[in-house]
Each structure stands twice: as structure tokens, then as C-alpha cells.
Write a protein that holds these residues in place. Sequence first.
Motif, PDB file in Angstrom:
ATOM      1  N   THR A   1       3.977  -0.970  56.198  1.00 38.25           N
ATOM      2  CA  THR A   1       2.757  -0.247  55.835  1.00 38.25           C
ATOM      3  C   THR A   1       1.963  -0.973  54.759  1.00 38.25           C
ATOM      4  N   GLU A   2       2.561  -1.961  54.124  1.00 39.03           N
ATOM      5  CA  GLU A   2       1.871  -2.740  53.095  1.00 39.03           C
ATOM      6  C   GLU A   2       2.156  -4.218  53.317  1.00 39.03           C
ATOM      7  N   SER A   3       1.130  -5.050  53.107  1.00 36.53           N
ATOM      8  CA  SER A   3       1.275  -6.494  53.249  1.00 36.53           C
ATOM      9  C   SER A   3       0.040  -7.180  52.688  1.00 36.53           C
ATOM     10  N   PRO A   4       0.187  -8.405  52.143  1.00 34.00           N
ATOM     11  CA  PRO A   4      -0.982  -9.175  51.702  1.00 34.00           C
ATOM     12  C   PRO A   4      -1.974  -9.431  52.833  1.00 34.00           C
ATOM     13  N   VAL A   5      -1.482  -9.412  54.064  1.00 32.00           N
ATOM     14  CA  VAL A   5      -2.371  -9.617  55.212  1.00 32.00           C
ATOM     15  C   VAL A   5      -3.404  -8.500  55.278  1.00 32.00           C
ATOM     16  N   TYR A   6      -2.959  -7.272  55.059  1.00 34.54           N
ATOM     17  CA  TYR A   6      -3.881  -6.137  55.107  1.00 34.54           C
ATOM     18  C   TYR A   6      -4.894  -6.227  53.956  1.00 34.54           C
ATOM     19  N   ASP A   7      -4.430  -6.690  52.809  1.00 29.67           N
ATOM     20  CA  ASP A   7      -5.336  -6.866  51.671  1.00 29.67           C
ATOM     21  C   ASP A   7      -6.430  -7.879  52.000  1.00 29.67           C
ATOM     22  N   ALA A   8      -6.053  -8.932  52.740  1.00 31.61           N
ATOM     23  CA  ALA A   8      -7.033  -9.954  53.121  1.00 31.61           C
ATOM     24  C   ALA A   8      -8.096  -9.384  54.054  1.00 31.61           C
ATOM     25  N   VAL A   9      -7.702  -8.460  54.921  1.00 33.59           N
ATOM     26  CA  VAL A   9      -8.667  -7.822  55.818  1.00 33.59           C
ATOM     27  C   VAL A   9      -9.685  -7.034  55.000  1.00 33.59           C
ATOM     28  N   TRP A  10      -9.199  -6.311  53.999  1.00 33.38           N
ATOM     29  CA  TRP A  10     -10.095  -5.515  53.146  1.00 33.38           C
ATOM     30  C   TRP A  10     -11.015  -6.405  52.310  1.00 33.38           C
ATOM     31  N   SER A  11     -10.487  -7.521  51.818  1.00 33.73           N
ATOM     32  CA  SER A  11     -11.255  -8.338  50.878  1.00 33.73           C
ATOM     33  C   SER A  11     -12.128  -9.396  51.556  1.00 33.73           C
ATOM     34  N   VAL A  12     -11.800  -9.772  52.793  1.00 40.85           N
ATOM     35  CA  VAL A  12     -12.553 -10.838  53.471  1.00 40.85           C
ATOM     36  C   VAL A  12     -13.216 -10.336  54.752  1.00 40.85           C
ATOM     37  N   ILE A  13     -12.429  -9.746  55.647  1.00 36.18           N
ATOM     38  CA  ILE A  13     -12.955  -9.344  56.953  1.00 36.18           C
ATOM     39  C   ILE A  13     -14.029  -8.268  56.824  1.00 36.18           C
ATOM     40  N   VAL A  14     -13.768  -7.250  55.981  1.00 38.10           N
ATOM     41  CA  VAL A  14     -14.716  -6.141  55.843  1.00 38.10           C
ATOM     42  C   VAL A  14     -16.067  -6.601  55.288  1.00 38.10           C
ATOM     43  N   PRO A  15     -16.093  -7.309  54.136  1.00 40.45           N
ATOM     44  CA  PRO A  15     -17.401  -7.755  53.647  1.00 40.45           C
ATOM     45  C   PRO A  15     -18.098  -8.727  54.594  1.00 40.45           C
ATOM     46  N   LEU A  16     -17.335  -9.504  55.354  1.00 41.07           N
ATOM     47  CA  LEU A  16     -17.942 -10.433  56.306  1.00 41.07           C
ATOM     48  C   LEU A  16     -18.578  -9.688  57.475  1.00 41.07           C
TER      49      LEU A  16
END
Length: 408
Positions: A59-74
Motif C-alpha cells: 500500500t506504500e512505495s516510493p513508486v507511488y510517491d513518484a506518480v504524485w510528484s511527477v506524473i500528476v503535475p505533468l
Amino acid sequence: MKETLIQADDSITLWGIIIIWASVSIFLEQRYSWASKVTGAIIALVGAMALSNFGIIPTESPVYDAVWSVIVPLAIPLLLFHVNLKKIWKESSRLLLIFLLSSIGTVAGTIIAFFTLRNHIPLLDQLSGIFSATYIGGGVNFAAMAAKFETPGEIISAAVVADNLMMALLFIILMIIPVLHFIRKRYPTPHIDEVEKNQLADDEKTLAESFWKRKEVSLKDMALSIGTAFLLVIVSLKIAEFFAGIIPSGEEASFFNNLLNGIIGDQYLVLTTLTFVALAVFPNYFSGLNGSQEIGTYLIHIFFVVIGIPASIALIIQTAPLLLVFAFIIVAINLMLSLVFGKLFRMSLEEILLASNANIGGPTTAAAFAIAKGWRQLVGPILIVGTLGYIIGNYVGTFLAVWFGTLM
């Protein structure tokens, strides 16, 4: 964190699972009529919930954090590149009016829900900001406001569960309303009437597949779309960091400074505003970029997968019931006021339902709804009008959260 088949540090496998399931969701939506009606976004969410609840992925991973910090703003600028600001008034004035009126329903619903449940749900001031922004804009606003307030992960997970369940319920309601005779007879339904007269459409394709048909996209289009999006993301981040550093915020700062910091010191607000400025200044450049809408929509499906992952069944039982009531109050008042305002301003039933959907679920889900129902002429306008919620939502959410924070 409980033991899972795929570990949190297995980045390549987790990225693969997320991207593959997002791709499968889009494929199913365009291949099967039942999936087209459910929408790829819901399939992505439900599938991700299943993967995490059955212990396949954490349920938690740095991968998910990357989606929030990179994929979403992009994804934000990519989804906005083909918005024609002039056409919003020329071609979509009716939808724009009912969309803004529907937004009032979200604000009213949030205020009522907050004062009803503020003594029963922790951090309801932050959650009110998140839900009001989300139910005016969409999933992107959820990510923006959650990141802005740094709301604890367990609270966000519960909010995701409530939001997911509420969205599924709303879609069912929206699908049913047009076939209810006692409602339909009270509103004009030109697009429903047209669909019913043209039932001999292509039976080989779903409506979603017909809408997202092949387009001419060059390598230059992809390069410029992604490159421009990254440029806007970087510039907006630096601008937001600069103002966030010089404008006081926190408990000791004034209400005005907190609000100002939350507006021009917020990356997502700066990003959406900067993108609209760029669209106004360079309309010909952006209108010539093919494929940006498709890339942005694909990235949003990746986001839908990720926000479904933390939603565990145990969390639903323990935490989500009251949040589901909170979300239901907001959505119910939004829909009721949308129908009332639509009746007063003589809007069609299709326009009202799409405006409410665009508020609660965002322009992409509203477009998916329009596609699923066959209201083709409204797909473009609701995408144009609905994207305004990305900007309006975060401003409203910020204001309400700051106001409610003084009452907690």
C-alpha cells in the motif's frame, strides 16, 4: 506494513504493474460496452484496490510517491493544451454557466457537511478543502490539495476509499437519471432524443473507442508536448517555491498571508495558471500539438491506479463510513442544486448531468460519461469547460480549508 508478494522497493515491477493495469483499463473501456459504461477510471481504481487487498502489491512505495510528484503535475498541462479560451464563451457558454452554478452546489454541500460532522471526523478542515477542490475539479485537485496540506497517509487513504465509493455510486445514479420518466419529462433532452433516433450506430465499436480514434501524431508532436509540459512544471515549481519562501504562513501568520501563500506559493495553482497564460499568449503553438490530450489522459489513468492502491477493506470498515457520509452530503447537494439551477435557467438534462459529473469527477470522467451515453456533441465542450475546475477547485478548497481551520 504487511508482507506482500511484490515488495515496496521492487520499483520496476511496481511501475510495470501500474502502467500495465492502466493500459488494460483503457483497453477494456474501448473494447467492451460494459467497461465503456463503467469507464476506465473506475476499472483502474477497483483493480488497484483488489491488487493491494489481496496482498499482491504494497500500500506504500516510493513508486507511488513518484506518480504524485511527477506524473500528476505533468498530466495537468497536457490535458489543458487544447483548451481554447475563446471557445469557452463562444461554444460552451451554457455548459459554463451550469458548471459554475453546480460548483456553488459543491461549496454549499461542503459547508453543510462540515458543520454536520466536524465533531466526528478528525482533520475535517483539511478534508473539506480536499473534497471541495476535488468535487469542483477532479482527481488532479485531490492530489494537489492532499500534497499541499500534507494530510496524514491513513486519512488520505480513508478519503480515497470514500471518494471511490461515492464516485461509483454517483456514476450509477447519473446513468439511471436519464431513463427516469418523471425526471426526464421535466427537462429538455435533445441529445438523448438524437441518440434514440440513431440506434443504428457502429455495433463493432464502443462509444469510447469511437471517440478516441486514431489521430495523426508525429514524433515532433510527442516531443514538444512532453517537453513543454515539463518546462511548465519546472518553472511553476520554482515560482511557487520562491513565493512560498518569502510569504509568511502558519499559525502566527495572518489569514491574508496564509491565503496568499496557499495561492501563489502552491505549485499546482501556479502550474494551471501558468499553463492558461501560455495558452492565451501562444494559441497557435498549442493548437498544433497533436496527442497531448491522449498522453495526459493516459497519465491520469496511471494516477487513478495509484490512488486506489491504499484503499484497504479494513480501512473501509474502520474509517471510511463517516467520510462516505461526508462525501455523500456534498455530492447529493451538488446534484440537487444542479437540477434546481438547471430548471431555473432552462438547461437540458444532459448539460446538467455533465456539469455535475465534471464538478464531482473531473472533465475526463464527464467526457467518458458523455461518450458512454452517446452525447458526442457535448464531449468537447465539457472537456473545455470542465478543465476550469482544475483552477477554480484549488482556490475554493484553499479558502474553505483556511476558514474551517479557524473553527476546529
